[in-house]
Design a protein around this motif. Structure first.
Motif, PDB file in Angstrom:
ATOM      1  N   ALA A 235       0.855  -1.188   0.000  1.00 15.50           N
ATOM      2  CA  ALA A 235       0.000   0.000   0.000  1.00 15.50           C
ATOM      3  C   ALA A 235       0.897   1.245   0.000  1.00 15.50           C
ATOM      4  O   ALA A 235       2.111   1.149   0.179  1.00 15.50           O
ATOM      5  N   SER A 236       0.301   2.440  -0.177  1.00 16.21           N
ATOM      6  CA  SER A 236       1.152   3.616  -0.316  1.00 16.21           C
ATOM      7  C   SER A 236       0.397   4.905  -0.023  1.00 16.21           C
ATOM      8  O   SER A 236      -0.835   4.950   0.021  1.00 16.21           O
ATOM      9  N   PRO A 255       1.548  11.777  10.292  1.00 15.05           N
ATOM     10  CA  PRO A 255       0.364  11.261  11.010  1.00 15.05           C
ATOM     11  C   PRO A 255      -0.793  10.893  10.084  1.00 15.05           C
ATOM     12  O   PRO A 255      -1.453   9.863  10.279  1.00 15.05           O
ATOM     13  N   ALA A 256      -1.061  11.737   9.075  1.00 11.82           N
ATOM     14  CA  ALA A 256      -2.130  11.421   8.127  1.00 11.82           C
ATOM     15  C   ALA A 256      -1.749  10.219   7.269  1.00 11.82           C
ATOM     16  O   ALA A 256      -2.597   9.392   6.912  1.00 11.82           O
ATOM     17  N   LEU A 260      -3.853   6.600   6.943  1.00 10.75           N
ATOM     18  CA  LEU A 260      -4.240   5.872   5.739  1.00 10.75           C
ATOM     19  C   LEU A 260      -3.741   4.437   5.795  1.00 10.75           C
ATOM     20  O   LEU A 260      -4.481   3.502   5.476  1.00 10.75           O
ATOM     21  N   MET A 261      -2.493   4.250   6.223  1.00  8.71           N
ATOM     22  CA  MET A 261      -1.953   2.895   6.337  1.00  8.71           C
ATOM     23  C   MET A 261      -2.805   2.056   7.299  1.00  8.71           C
ATOM     24  O   MET A 261      -3.020   0.861   7.073  1.00  8.71           O
ATOM     25  N   GLY A 314       1.112   2.197  11.169  1.00  8.18           N
ATOM     26  CA  GLY A 314      -0.206   2.057  10.577  1.00  8.18           C
ATOM     27  C   GLY A 314      -0.557   0.619  10.244  1.00  8.18           C
ATOM     28  O   GLY A 314      -1.687   0.168  10.491  1.00  8.18           O
ATOM     29  N   LEU A 315       0.401  -0.113   9.699  1.00  4.67           N
ATOM     30  CA  LEU A 315       0.145  -1.490   9.288  1.00  4.67           C
ATOM     31  C   LEU A 315       0.378  -2.490  10.425  1.00  4.67           C
ATOM     32  O   LEU A 315       0.022  -3.659  10.290  1.00  4.67           O
ATOM     33  N   GLY A 316       0.968  -2.014  11.510  1.00  3.68           N
ATOM     34  CA  GLY A 316       1.250  -2.924  12.623  1.00  3.68           C
ATOM     35  C   GLY A 316       2.394  -3.863  12.341  1.00  3.68           C
ATOM     36  O   GLY A 316       2.408  -4.988  12.828  1.00  3.68           O
ATOM     37  N   ASN A 317       3.384  -3.389  11.571  1.00  8.02           N
ATOM     38  CA  ASN A 317       4.536  -4.233  11.248  1.00  8.02           C
ATOM     39  C   ASN A 317       5.332  -4.553  12.502  1.00  8.02           C
ATOM     40  O   ASN A 317       5.503  -3.701  13.361  1.00  8.02           O
TER      41      ASN A 317
END
Length: 317
Positions: A235-236, A255-256, A260-261, A314-317
């Motif tokens: 994603a991007s 932060p924005a 989105l992520m 955002g993705l919880g990596n």
């Protein structure tokens, strides 16, 4: 048989343009890139001229000399060593891509013409010779990202990818629209060269705003039943920048970007994320002095590492 290098779908990636080429690629920037958290560095924008020359933005790198019947590297003599330093010890960068194409560049129209003018083949063309030299000049660049945003001709595109695969490159796709073109091309390459398309860099900003990885994964499995899309899509989002053409600020602060992520967190198809682009991130401070930003990024969320952390958070990596 090819000498293709084994690659790994990254959790974090970032595109860079002119800032990644001398003299802009300074020792300080190299240090920033190595410690930013980027796993895959995507270098753009590469272009193919009508004579087969390989150009980076406006700089010719590899030219086919008709009189000598050979490809010649004419770019900066120290650039390859700089790229090797970026992927060396104490760096979080593990692999690099060269991205070909972009908005309204005409690259894939020229690629189509070269293919058709050579009897629907790239064999013994200048562009084939030039990419063979490119592979040896830049051993750190093991993947080619295909950013088709015009001339969606599947026949010549698939043949172009097959030529690159035969030379030894892995392939990634960089779609934002035209789902049938991308899934059809993946289907064709999955039959001729299984596994050669490593992942998709899905544009979820600008013209790709509103794109969702799992939706695109659904397009893939509808076209290719049984194709494994788990972790296959990055994603991007794009960073905050001043659009000189529109005379307006666009893109997101970290932060924005993270928000989105977060909307993609938990989607099975999402392997990671990428930032568009490093030039904008590094140029933000200077642009801010010229054009006050009404949504100014704070000092703690405007660096490259802030954007990479936004992907991970955002993705919880």
């Amino acid at each position: 048989m090819t000498n293709e290098t084994t690659v790994t779908i990254p959790k974090t990636a970032a595109f860079g343009e002119g800032i990644l080429y001398p003299p802009n690629l300074t020792p300080d920037l190299i240090s920033t890139l190595k410690t930013s958290g980027i796993e895959t560095l995507i270098i753009g924008l590469f272009h193919i001229e009508s004579n087969g020359d390989i150009v980076l933005n406006d700089t010719t790198l590899i030219h086919y000399d008709e009189s000598q019947q050979k490809s010649i590297y004419v770019g900066d003599p120290g650039w390859s060593a700089q790229l090797q330093e970026l992927i060396g010890t104490e760096s979080q960068i593990t692999q690099m891509e060269a991205s070909i194409g972009g908005w309204a560049t005409g690259d894939y129209e020229r690629i189509k013409t070269i293919y058709q003018d050579n009897g629907d083949s790239f064999n013994n063309t200048a562009v084939q010779s030039n990419f063979q030299l490119f592979k040896s000049e830049f051993p750190t660049i093991t993947l080619i990202d295909t950013d088709v945003e015009e001339t969606y001709d599947q026949t010549s595109f698939v043949a172009f990818c097959q030529m690159l695969i035969a030379i030894g490159f892995g392939i990634t796709f960089c779609p934002y629209t035209e789902t049938d073109f991308w899934t059809g091309s993946l289907n064709a390459l999955n039959k001729s060269n299984p596994g050669a398309v490593k992942w998709w860099n899905l544009q979820c900003y600008a013209g790709g705003g509103g794109n969702d990885p799992d939706t695109w994964a659904g397009y893939i499995t509808s076209a290719i039943p049984g194709f494994k899309t788990d972790g296959f899509i990055l994603a991007s989002d794009w960073s905050r920048f001043y659009n000189t053409q529109d005379q307006a600020w666009e893109g997101d602060c970290a932060p924005a970007f993270e928000s989105l992520m977060a909307t993609f967190k938990g989607e099975a198809s999402v392997g990671g994320g990428f930032v568009w682009n490093i030039d904008q991130v590094e140029g933000y401070e200077a642009e801010l002095k010229i054009h006050p930003d009404p949504a100014e990024c704070s000092k703690t969320d405007r660096s490259l590492s802030d954007y990479i952390q936004a992907i991970n958070n955002g993705l919880g990596n």
